[in-house]
Scaffold this motif. Sequence first.
Motif, PDB file in Angstrom:
ATOM      1  N   ASN A   1      19.127  24.323  47.051  1.00  0.00           N
ATOM      2  CA  ASN A   1      19.744  24.821  48.277  1.00  0.00           C
ATOM      3  C   ASN A   1      21.153  24.275  48.461  1.00  0.00           C
ATOM      4  O   ASN A   1      22.109  25.023  48.671  1.00  0.00           O
ATOM      5  CB  ASN A   1      18.880  24.432  49.479  1.00  0.00           C
TER       6      ASN A   1
ATOM      7  N   TYR B   1      20.688  30.844  53.859  1.00  0.00           N
ATOM      8  CA  TYR B   1      19.948  29.777  53.170  1.00  0.00           C
ATOM      9  C   TYR B   1      18.856  29.228  54.069  1.00  0.00           C
ATOM     10  O   TYR B   1      19.075  28.971  55.258  1.00  0.00           O
ATOM     11  CB  TYR B   1      20.893  28.653  52.758  1.00  0.00           C
TER      12      TYR B   1
ATOM     13  N   VAL C   1      15.040  24.063  48.231  1.00  0.00           N
ATOM     14  CA  VAL C   1      15.238  22.786  48.909  1.00  0.00           C
ATOM     15  C   VAL C   1      15.929  21.841  47.938  1.00  0.00           C
ATOM     16  O   VAL C   1      15.830  21.999  46.723  1.00  0.00           O
ATOM     17  CB  VAL C   1      13.890  22.209  49.413  1.00  0.00           C
TER      18      VAL C   1
ATOM     19  N   THR D   1       9.318  24.837  49.914  1.00  0.00           N
ATOM     20  CA  THR D   1       9.831  26.134  49.465  1.00  0.00           C
ATOM     21  C   THR D   1       8.753  27.209  49.522  1.00  0.00           C
ATOM     22  O   THR D   1       8.998  28.332  49.996  1.00  0.00           O
ATOM     23  CB  THR D   1      10.397  26.008  48.046  1.00  0.00           C
TER      24      THR D   1
ATOM     25  N   SER E   1      12.620  27.560  42.805  1.00  0.00           N
ATOM     26  CA  SER E   1      11.736  26.402  42.648  1.00  0.00           C
ATOM     27  C   SER E   1      11.359  26.292  41.181  1.00  0.00           C
ATOM     28  O   SER E   1      10.727  27.208  40.640  1.00  0.00           O
ATOM     29  CB  SER E   1      10.482  26.558  43.503  1.00  0.00           C
TER      30      SER E   1
ATOM     31  N   SER F   1      16.039  26.074  53.861  1.00  0.00           N
ATOM     32  CA  SER F   1      15.539  24.914  53.113  1.00  0.00           C
ATOM     33  C   SER F   1      14.532  24.110  53.916  1.00  0.00           C
ATOM     34  O   SER F   1      13.625  23.494  53.351  1.00  0.00           O
ATOM     35  CB  SER F   1      16.704  24.005  52.711  1.00  0.00           C
TER      36      SER F   1
END
Length: 554
Positions: A156, A178, A152, A213, A205, A180
């Motif tokens: 991302n 992807y 995120v 996430t 992360s 997010s």
Amino acid sequence: MESRTSLASWQALTKHAQEMKHTHMRDLFDKNSERFAQFSIQLPPFLLDYSKNLIDSKTLTLLTELAKECEVEAWRDKMFSGERINSTEDRAVLHTALRNRSQKPIMLDGVNVTEEVQQSLNHIKAFSDKIRQGYWKGYSGKRITDVVNIGVGGSNLGPQMVTEALQQYSDNSINVHYVSNVDGTQIANVLRPLNPEKVLFIISSKTFTTTETMTNARTAMKWLVSASFDESAIAKHFVAVSSNKKNAMEFGIDKENIFDMWDWVGGRFSLWSAIGLPIAIDLGFDNFIELLEGAFEIDEHFCRAPLEQNAPVILALLSLWNCTFLGAQSQAILPYDQSLHMLSAYLQQAEMESNGKSVTWDGDEITYPTVPSIWGELGINGQHAFYQYLHQSNNVVPADFIGSVESVTPVQGHHETLMANFFAQTQALMAGVNEEQVRADLKAKGRTQDYIDKVSPHKIHKGNRPTNTILMKRISPRSLGSLIALYEHKIFVQGILLQICSFDQWGVELGKGLANEIQKEIESGEVTQNHDSSTLGLINYFKTLSKETVHNAS
């Protein structure tokens, strides 16, 4: 620390801005035939034309003096050398070390950061090659065909923006997706057509605790295990980019499949690190290196060019001039290249999360306007959406127009039409059209006097709307790397000029903390009264309707 407003150059700029507000750019161009040459910078990756700003030579001199009084060059050198300029978190800011192609040692706490970065790059190369060449197998022995990046924010936006911008450089041997949004719709839509035997998940992360996430990561893990009937499959289908190896390993990821992150890399500046692993997998490691090379080229320019010829510095000074001194409250990012359709969103996060602050380094309240809100859209789409606002509203919105000489997908006649609009819009925003011109045009078209009197006020464009034009030769890994680095350094300089700490994001943390507490209340069914009446009413309404939905479904 002395307030910026007490600086002689700041005070001179305040006075000068009042004078320039009575000036029109049309007149500046009429008086100076060399204006384009005087107010543009040509570099190998792109041309920056900033002549269509409400500035003259005095403006540029005063802005440059301000940059010197704010010690921009000294702060730049502190950043590149690894000093802890992220004062609120006591961290260095060394995303530039991630693309240090000179291999010059950068020491931080007795460790050569350059060597650590090279080791990480070797890891990225070995792993991305293994995936692309089909040597990495899933739990059933089949090669990986799809990669799902779960992250995120910068984890991302960065890699997604780059891979979508450089689609023409992908051999499409691996499909990259992807996720997010914690809204389950996104991950469900991504996973639905995929074969669990052939999917690799990258969990990006730094802390390996980010709620959004990790929620998506656990959903992906359950999806995989329900198909494989074996939790050991996690090790063959999950890798991590994180500084928290303990949490990643507890999740089931093998230690050798955890890629390094460092606290001296902010998320929104991290695509150059292993956060860019999806880029290397999709485009190939050589193209990932080209991206780094392009950024390094601008790093070198930023470090060596005089302030008045320094592209990131000029962009930062113009933003300060337009927003803080002339009163603009927002800025548009307008790419005229389909490849850059995510650039506005990327730069929105990069600038607003960095410099959307209201206190100085010392914690004092800022008394002057700081950075504008950033928004935008692809050029042609925007022309038929909000350009009316740009041209004729009472609010002046400075805009960056970004285009390329060559299209990555040439189709006869298309690029010429696109670029004709590109050039026309900045001219129209600058020059506008006055009442005399409108009336003469309508008269030449044979309109009646009554019609001319009625319509003329509606067709007047005041112009004097500032724009920068960035014209690249072609979107490529190298030129895109240069473009991103240009804006990164612009953001850094803005922070120095405004006395803002650009590398923390405490405003993000507040909402996340409250969300964690409210989630516990929703899940437990025990909503406390420690909320305002609006929030409490909304939670209770949500809970009531949720119960009704469950009841009706059963």
